[in-house]
Structures are given as C-alpha cells and as structure tokens.
Scaffold this motif. Structure first.
Motif, PDB file in Angstrom:
ATOM      1  N   PRO A 280       0.809  -1.227   0.000  1.00 36.77           N
ATOM      2  CA  PRO A 280       0.000   0.000   0.000  1.00 36.77           C
ATOM      3  C   PRO A 280       0.839   1.274   0.000  1.00 36.77           C
ATOM      4  CG  PRO A 280      -0.860  -1.564   1.599  1.00 36.77           C
ATOM      5  CD  PRO A 280       0.457  -2.107   1.124  1.00 36.77           C
ATOM      6  N   GLN A 281       2.029   1.210   0.604  1.00 39.22           N
ATOM      7  CA  GLN A 281       2.889   2.386   0.617  1.00 39.22           C
ATOM      8  C   GLN A 281       3.507   2.631  -0.766  1.00 39.22           C
ATOM      9  OE1 GLN A 281       2.503   3.549   3.678  1.00 39.22           O
ATOM     10  NE2 GLN A 281       1.637   1.611   4.352  1.00 39.22           N
ATOM     11  N   LEU A 282       3.847   1.548  -1.479  1.00 36.77           N
ATOM     12  CA  LEU A 282       4.469   1.666  -2.790  1.00 36.77           C
ATOM     13  C   LEU A 282       3.454   1.941  -3.901  1.00 36.77           C
ATOM     14  CD1 LEU A 282       6.911  -1.363  -2.444  1.00 36.77           C
ATOM     15  CD2 LEU A 282       7.614   1.025  -2.654  1.00 36.77           C
ATOM     16  N   ASP A 283       2.270   1.377  -3.742  1.00 37.54           N
ATOM     17  CA  ASP A 283       1.243   1.507  -4.775  1.00 37.54           C
ATOM     18  C   ASP A 283       0.452   2.801  -4.580  1.00 37.54           C
ATOM     19  OD1 ASP A 283      -0.079   0.615  -7.052  1.00 37.54           O
ATOM     20  OD2 ASP A 283      -1.636  -0.400  -5.894  1.00 37.54           O
ATOM     21  N   ASN A 284       1.184   3.883  -4.439  1.00 38.47           N
ATOM     22  CA  ASN A 284       0.590   5.180  -4.134  1.00 38.47           C
ATOM     23  C   ASN A 284       1.095   6.202  -5.151  1.00 38.47           C
ATOM     24  OD1 ASN A 284      -0.058   7.736  -3.080  1.00 38.47           O
ATOM     25  ND2 ASN A 284       0.107   7.021  -0.971  1.00 38.47           N
ATOM     26  N   PRO A 285       0.225   6.712  -6.031  1.00 38.11           N
ATOM     27  CA  PRO A 285       0.675   7.631  -7.093  1.00 38.11           C
ATOM     28  C   PRO A 285       1.252   8.940  -6.572  1.00 38.11           C
ATOM     29  CG  PRO A 285      -1.727   7.503  -7.002  1.00 38.11           C
ATOM     30  CD  PRO A 285      -1.210   6.423  -6.119  1.00 38.11           C
ATOM     31  N   LYS A 286       0.918   9.319  -5.341  1.00 35.37           N
ATOM     32  CA  LYS A 286       1.440  10.563  -4.786  1.00 35.37           C
ATOM     33  C   LYS A 286       2.893  10.417  -4.353  1.00 35.37           C
ATOM     34  CE  LYS A 286      -3.008  12.351  -3.111  1.00 35.37           C
ATOM     35  NZ  LYS A 286      -3.774  12.809  -1.916  1.00 35.37           N
ATOM     36  N   THR A 287       3.231   9.263  -3.794  1.00 31.15           N
ATOM     37  CA  THR A 287       4.579   9.076  -3.265  1.00 31.15           C
ATOM     38  C   THR A 287       5.478   8.234  -4.162  1.00 31.15           C
ATOM     39  OG1 THR A 287       3.756   7.202  -1.958  1.00 31.15           O
ATOM     40  CG2 THR A 287       3.843   9.347  -0.872  1.00 31.15           C
ATOM     41  N   CYS A 288       4.892   7.325  -4.937  1.00 34.69           N
ATOM     42  CA  CYS A 288       5.675   6.444  -5.815  1.00 34.69           C
ATOM     43  C   CYS A 288       5.073   6.407  -7.223  1.00 34.69           C
ATOM     44  CB  CYS A 288       5.734   5.036  -5.235  1.00 34.69           C
ATOM     45  SG  CYS A 288       6.566   4.910  -3.635  1.00 34.69           S
ATOM     46  N   PRO A 289       5.053   7.534  -7.925  1.00 32.94           N
ATOM     47  CA  PRO A 289       4.417   7.569  -9.248  1.00 32.94           C
ATOM     48  C   PRO A 289       5.072   6.660 -10.284  1.00 32.94           C
ATOM     49  CG  PRO A 289       5.682   9.582  -8.845  1.00 32.94           C
ATOM     50  CD  PRO A 289       5.613   8.845  -7.544  1.00 32.94           C
ATOM     51  N   ALA A 290       6.334   6.323 -10.094  1.00 29.70           N
ATOM     52  CA  ALA A 290       7.036   5.496 -11.072  1.00 29.70           C
ATOM     53  C   ALA A 290       6.520   4.063 -11.112  1.00 29.70           C
ATOM     54  CB  ALA A 290       8.539   5.495 -10.773  1.00 29.70           C
ATOM     55  N   VAL A 291       5.943   3.586 -10.004  1.00 28.74           N
ATOM     56  CA  VAL A 291       5.519   2.176  -9.953  1.00 28.74           C
ATOM     57  C   VAL A 291       4.055   1.985  -9.561  1.00 28.74           C
ATOM     58  CG1 VAL A 291       7.827   1.279  -9.499  1.00 28.74           C
ATOM     59  CG2 VAL A 291       6.377   1.954  -7.575  1.00 28.74           C
ATOM     60  N   ALA A 292       3.389   3.029  -9.089  1.00 29.27           N
ATOM     61  CA  ALA A 292       1.996   2.880  -8.664  1.00 29.27           C
ATOM     62  C   ALA A 292       1.141   2.357  -9.813  1.00 29.27           C
ATOM     63  CB  ALA A 292       1.452   4.228  -8.190  1.00 29.27           C
ATOM     64  N   GLY A 293       0.321   1.364  -9.501  1.00 33.51           N
ATOM     65  CA  GLY A 293      -0.522   0.741 -10.511  1.00 33.51           C
ATOM     66  C   GLY A 293       0.173  -0.342 -11.302  1.00 33.51           C
ATOM     67  N   LYS A 294       1.438  -0.594 -11.015  1.00 34.94           N
ATOM     68  CA  LYS A 294       2.217  -1.591 -11.766  1.00 34.94           C
ATOM     69  C   LYS A 294       2.723  -2.718 -10.870  1.00 34.94           C
ATOM     70  CE  LYS A 294       4.048   2.123 -14.725  1.00 34.94           C
ATOM     71  NZ  LYS A 294       5.292   2.820 -15.164  1.00 34.94           N
ATOM     72  N   LEU A 295       2.195  -2.812  -9.659  1.00 34.10           N
ATOM     73  CA  LEU A 295       2.722  -3.761  -8.685  1.00 34.10           C
ATOM     74  C   LEU A 295       1.697  -4.810  -8.297  1.00 34.10           C
ATOM     75  CD1 LEU A 295       4.467  -1.203  -6.295  1.00 34.10           C
ATOM     76  CD2 LEU A 295       5.566  -2.593  -8.059  1.00 34.10           C
ATOM     77  N   ALA A 296       2.197  -5.961  -7.904  1.00 38.91           N
ATOM     78  CA  ALA A 296       1.334  -7.028  -7.404  1.00 38.91           C
ATOM     79  C   ALA A 296       2.040  -7.735  -6.258  1.00 38.91           C
ATOM     80  CB  ALA A 296       0.982  -8.014  -8.506  1.00 38.91           C
ATOM     81  N   LEU A 297       1.257  -8.446  -5.473  1.00 41.91           N
ATOM     82  CA  LEU A 297       1.747  -9.214  -4.328  1.00 41.91           C
ATOM     83  C   LEU A 297       1.495 -10.687  -4.572  1.00 41.91           C
ATOM     84  CD1 LEU A 297       2.663  -9.381  -1.252  1.00 41.91           C
ATOM     85  CD2 LEU A 297       0.217  -9.223  -0.713  1.00 41.91           C
TER      86      LEU A 297
END
Length: 424
Positions: A280-297
């Motif tokens: 949830p911390q990484l999949d955040n367009p405000k703080t991690c725009p380079a990878v938000a929406g491109k991650l899975a668990l």
C-alpha cells in the motif's frame, strides 16, 4: 447519628471515585514505537482515543535497531518510563521468560474482550504459553513477493527471457525460478532484479529466512532440534548468495528495509522479497508515481515466507492505574472498527474479519492475497536469545555473500551457534 455516618460514608465514596477518575485521566501512556508507516497510521488517530477516554498517549519513534536495548533498560528498572509496549515477535520468548510483562489473560476475561477474531497464527507467534496471553497482536509483517506486473507483461522482455532460458516468462513458482528471473532482469533491463536488504543482523536474517522456508528448509524440527544445516538449507543459502551477487542492486550488502523501499519506489527494481504491508505504501501515485498501478503481491515462490509481527504488551513494573489505562488503549486500537480504519490507510491487520471487510477489499483487493501470505508464513526461531541469533546468523550471511568463506562453512557455523544459544 447512624444517618450522619451513612452520609459521611457515601460522601467519602463519591470523593474517592472522583479522585480515581481524575487520576485515570491524568495517566499519560508512553510507548516506544518503531518509526514505520504503521506507527504513523495509529499516531494520527490518537486524538480519537483521547477524546473518547481522556487518556493521552505519546509515541516516541526510533529505528528498530535501537528499540530492544532501550526497552530492556526500562523493564529491568524499578519502574518503567514506558507504560505501554510495542513488542516484536523476536522478543516474545525473552520478555515473558524474564517476567517483564503483565499477563493480559485476567484483563481479557474481565473486560470480555473478544480474541477469537485474531488470526490464530498471529496469537501463537507472540505467545508460547497456550494458557496465557502476554502480548496481544498489533500488526503483522509476514513477507512475500512484491513485483512489477508491467515487466512481466512486456512482450519484448518475454521474447528475451524465452531465448535466454527456453522457458516462458511468468510469475515465478519456485525459489530457483525467482532467482533466475531476477538475475535476467538485472542483466537485460538495466535495473535491479531484486531490491535486497543485505545489512548484517535483522535485515539479512529476515530476508534469508524467506529463502530457507521457500526451499523447504527449517531452522528447527518439531522436537526443537536444529536442522538448518541440510540440503534445503544449502540450496537456500546458495541461491541467496547468488541473488545478492547477481540480481541485487549495488551496495545491497549494506542496504536496509528503507533503502529497498526507496529503490522499488523509484522504479529501479523489478521485485523485492519484503513485508507485504509495504505494497500500500508503494502503490501510491502521490509518493511512488514510477511504480503505482504496476505492482502485485504474491506468496513467496515456493509457498512459504517469513512470518513476523508486533504486539501490544504492558510492563509489569508500572502502577495499576497505568496498567488499566494501557489495557483500555489496547482494546480500543485493536477493535474491529479501529483496525478497519487503520487497514483503509495501509495497516496490516491481525484480525481475520478485517481482511474480509468489504470496504477494505474494495480499496485494496490484494488484501485477499495478503491473508494467504500471513497464513502460509513460518517463524524465525523464537526463544530467549532470538535477537542475539539474528546477529550471529546475519554475520555469517554477510561474510559469505561478501565473498569470505564457503557456503558449507557458513551454514554449519550458523547451525552450531543456534544449538549453542538454545542450550543457554
């Protein structure tokens, strides 16, 4: 005369009750907390608790490496400055054995607090006496695989991988497949295949544990015999060293959890074996725009990862009023409503009902996978000297990954030192 005595008696009871009420409100709860997102989530909710109860709570936030010794110095004192404890699962053998914690079982029974909603594996992770609860689960940090879906879906990358390995590009199912893929990504894509926390001690001990469990290895068998030095253990350490040398970022041997998070956030890594709550911390367009929406668990390739968690405890060497105030806080912060509110901000729940909450799943669909990560996790050895063993194991891992010594020797020494500490 009798009536007058009754009036005086009643008056005294009223005054005593009022005094106790004032005293309860004047209790200030002080907790030493790890400086991580979970702490910040709770901290911004503290005004709700104070408004509800009149009890103030103060969090002192520091790095993990300094917490244990700072807590112990208070727990062995005549009176602890910290009257509310955040306890890591690695200390769950040491603290109760040393008689530093209040047994919460009577408080649970008296208040009729429902502990059945807690995931059983989290309760047993933190409590090793089946008849007593010294530590109530706070949040879990079971480990799994966070990876970039965009790279797995890239047709050019898929063609290159097929040509290099004669295998189709897919989410890895085994530990060996994972290391092979991570090495390929680094060699061909110009980014780290695996963001690795190789710093000696807690970081690399926790990271390696995932490799061990994924390879089918264990630290201890069912009879508490050390079984680390095994074919599965050798495979795990061999692949771990291979990954550090050939798939990880430069400087991985000194990297911490924070370093890996920054690397992944920047888009300069394909994957990381890490605590699932980081998604949830990484999949955040405000703080991690380079990878938000491109991650899975996903659960750890191989089926089992490291399971960890924090819990709430109450020191034994504090006043009854402080103990009651601390228990009031623990009940509040771990109830269904508050845990759900925390989960909606990225909290890693310890209650099964929160993972199934419709609002939580609507915002974070991967919490369904997270529950699998928690359920399949295995634990680092928990005993009086768990924290010391992290340093012992971490030293061996660091040396062999840095090119000093052999895998066989490092594995044998790690097993021998575990046996020695278990016998103390």
């Amino acid at each position: 005369m009798l009536l007058k005595k009754k009036i005086v008696c009643i008056s005294g009871l009223v005054m005593l009750s009022a005094a106790m009420g004032v005293q309860a409100k004047e209790v200030v709860l002080r907790a030493l907390m790890e400086d991580v997102p979970e702490t910040h989530i709770i901290e911004q909710m503290l005004p709700q608790f104070e408004k509800k109860t009149g009890i103030k709570v103060q969090f002192e936030k520091i790095g993990y490496g300094d917490m244990h010794d700072k807590l112990v110095s208070q727990l062995i004192a005549p009176q602890s400055y910290y009257n509310l404890l955040e306890v890591d699962f690695l200390w769950a053998g040491e603290f109760p054995t040393a008689n530093w914690l209040t047994d919460l079982t009577p408080l649970i029974k008296k208040s009729k607090f429902d502990t059945q909603a807690f995931i059983p594996s989290m309760v047993s992770l933190l409590n090793h006496d089946p008849k007593k609860i010294y530590i109530l689960p706070m949040y879990n940090y079971s480990m799994g695989l966070i990876y970039r879906t965009d790279l797995l879906a890239d047709k050019t990358v898929a063609q290159q991988y097929q040509a290099a390995t004669q295998k189709p590009l897919a989410q890895p199912k085994t530990l060996e497949d994972y290391v092979t893929l991570a090495k390929f990504i680094k060699q061909t894509q110009g980014i780290a295949g695996a963001a690795m926390q190789g710093q000696r001690g807690d970081p690399n001990s926790m990271e390696f544990s995932n490799y061990l469990f994924a390879a089918g290895g264990e630290y201890l068998d069912g009879n508490n015999n050390v079984v680390l030095n095994s074919p599965a253990g050798k495979q795990a350490l061999t692949l771990y060293v291979d990954a550090i040398k050939n798939a990880a970022q430069d400087g991985a041997l000194s990297a911490t959890l924070d370093d890996t998070m920054r690397l992944m956030c920047s888009g300069k890594a394909f994957s990381m074996i890490t605590y699932w709550w980081m998604l949830p911390q990484l999949d955040n367009p405000k703080t991690c725009p380079a990878v938000a929406g491109k991650l899975a668990l996903a659960p750890m390739p191989g089926g089992h990862g490291e399971s960890g968690g924090w819990g709430w405890g109450i020191p034994k060497n504090v006043s009854p009023e402080e103990k009651q105030a601390a228990w009031t806080f623990i009940q509040w912060v771990q109830n269904k409503h508050v845990e759900t509110e925390r989960a909606l901000q990225g909290h890693a729940p310890v209650r099964a009902d929160v993972y199934k909450d419709p609002a939580v799943l609507a915002k974070f669909p991967y919490y369904q996978t997270a529950e699998q990560v928690v359920a399949t996790g295995k634990s680092f050895p928990i005993f009086t000297y768990s924290a010391q063993y992290e340093d012992v194991l971490g030293t061996q891992l660091s040396q062999v990954a840095g090119g000093n010594g052999s895998i066989d020797a490092a594995l044998a020494e790690s097993a021998t030192q575990l046996e020695t500490l278990l016998k103390k």
